[in-house]
Enzyme design. Structure first.
Site: not given
Ligand code: AMP
Length: 278
Positions: A37, A146, A148, A151, A183
């Protein structure tokens, strides 16, 4: 860093800043933040005058048997990470949707496969929440990971189709040192399951190594069979090789492709993806 919980107050500030000519950057999240994030915040920070991060665990994108109630939360730790990343305003809405909210936004086609096939409400929930967030935050630039991959493609398509005046930037997938894609859900993994979770990145890396050996023209099936051998899922969902823009299957790998994988280990849903370059 400012804290904001009221959607319309945030929108009023955003509109005022836009009128002054400021460039607004936005990173939407569901919290329990990690370096994946904050890497997106770093990208957005360099592109804008005012950086907004939202933390909202969006009920619309969870199915009835999914982890909405136990989704991990750490508001204080998250606020510290956002402040450290130079965020100007942290938006953590208490009441996000109007009580009689009745609009949904859906992208057809791109949402049918992969995560959309096994999670019927998922992408409709995401495009609906992101549309409302965009209306509130009024971003000039929005950064999505990337991690997701599907998404990101869906959001790009929505922004194009609805002519939203927003630049969408994709940030690279960030991994732990052992290769596991970062994650928020990794905290559900016991040490033994975390070890097995390394089979996702292990399978993808092995597919790339095999492709490097065999070269352009290798069949997807050869790579997929090798990848499936390595995956250690309790419940396999998908492993596919697709065109990075259309997400259509690529039977022969004669140019850059993307391998996408998803499934469950001990009830925890895990996804990963990697570029495959002949
Ligand atoms: P989330 O909180 O899981 O909904 O993710 C919020 C944003 O962070 C989304 O755009 C995800 O794709 C991105 N994100 C989550 N994990 C990662 C990661 N390991 N690397 C890059 N972006 C991430």
């Amino acid at each position: 860093m400012d804290h904001q919980t009221d959607p319309l107050a945030l929108q009023a500030e955003a509109l005022r800043r836009r009128a002054e000519g400021q460039r607004i950057g936005f990173v939407p999240t569901m919290g329990y933040l990690h370096q994946g994030h904050t890497s997106l915040m770093d990208i957005a920070r360099s592109q804008c005058d005012w950086l907004v991060v939202s933390i909202f665990v969006n009920p619309l994108q969870f199915g009835p048997s999914e982890d909405l109630d136990r989704y991990p939360r750490d508001p204080e730790g998250d606020a510290a990470k956002c402040a450290g990343a130079g965020v100007d305003t942290l938006f953590m809405p208490q009441h996000f949707y109007p009580s009689d909210h009745s609009t949904s936004v859906a992208v057809a086609g791109l949402t049918d496969g992969f995560c959309g096939a096994s999670r019927p409400n998922f992408f409709g929930g995401i495009t609906t929440v992101v549309s409302r967030l965009f209306g509130i935050v009024q971003p000039s630039v929005a950064v999505f990971g990337e991690k997701d991959f599907q998404q990101l493609a869906v959001i790009r398509r929505m922004v194009r189709d609805l002519a939203m005046p927003i630049e969408v930037i994709g940030g690279p997938l960030i991994r732990d040192t052992d290769g596991l894609a970062m994650s928020s859900r990794n905290r559900y993994l016991t040490p033994e399951r975390r070890q097995r979770a390394l089979s996702l990145s292990g399978a993808l890396k092995h597919m790339q190594a095999l492709l490097s050996q065999r070269g352009a023209g290798t069949s997807a099936e050869t790579l997929l069979a090798a990848g499936r051998e390595i995956l250690d899922f309790d419940e396999f969902d998908y492993l596919q090789i697709v065109d990075p823009d259309t997400l259509k299957d690529m039977p022969i790998i004669d140019r850059s492709a993307r391998a996408l994988v998803g499934g469950y280990i001990g009830g925890t849903r895990l996804i990963d993806n990697m570029a495959l370059i002949p």
